[in-house]
Design a protein around this motif. Structure first.
Motif, PDB file in Angstrom:
ATOM      1  N   LYS A   2      -7.112 -20.196  43.432  1.00 48.11           N
ATOM      2  CA  LYS A   2      -5.717 -19.966  43.602  1.00 48.11           C
ATOM      3  C   LYS A   2      -4.889 -20.366  42.600  1.00 48.11           C
ATOM      4  N   GLY A   3      -3.765 -19.821  42.356  1.00 50.69           N
ATOM      5  CA  GLY A   3      -3.025 -20.403  41.238  1.00 50.69           C
ATOM      6  C   GLY A   3      -3.256 -20.164  39.896  1.00 50.69           C
ATOM      7  N   ALA A   4      -3.241 -21.380  39.151  1.00 52.32           N
ATOM      8  CA  ALA A   4      -3.492 -21.477  37.802  1.00 52.32           C
ATOM      9  C   ALA A   4      -4.854 -21.069  37.575  1.00 52.32           C
TER      10      ALA A   4
END
Length: 62
Positions: free
Chosen positions: A29-31
């Motif tokens: 998820k995300g970065a």
């Protein structure tokens, strides 16, 4: 390029783990997900293996 913060280093480590097949890429998820998609294994390894001592928890915006 070495990581600028502890959280950036941890995200690179998660992305590297997925690149190597040690964890599912769909779990990212995300970065870490964007790092997985945009960086090769060598770049991720360099970022994840940088020294952690003296780094802030999160990179400042300035």
């Amino acid at each position: 390029m070495p990581a600028k913060s502890k959280s950036q280093q941890m995200a690179a480590g998660a992305a590297l783990s997925a690149k190597r097949g040690e964890q599912k890429a769909s779990d990212l998820k995300g970065a870490s997900k964007s790092m997985y998609e945009s960086m090769d294994e060598k770049e991720l390894e360099k970022m994840a293996s940088s020294q952690r001592k003296g780094k802030p928890d999160h990179k400042s915006d300035s």
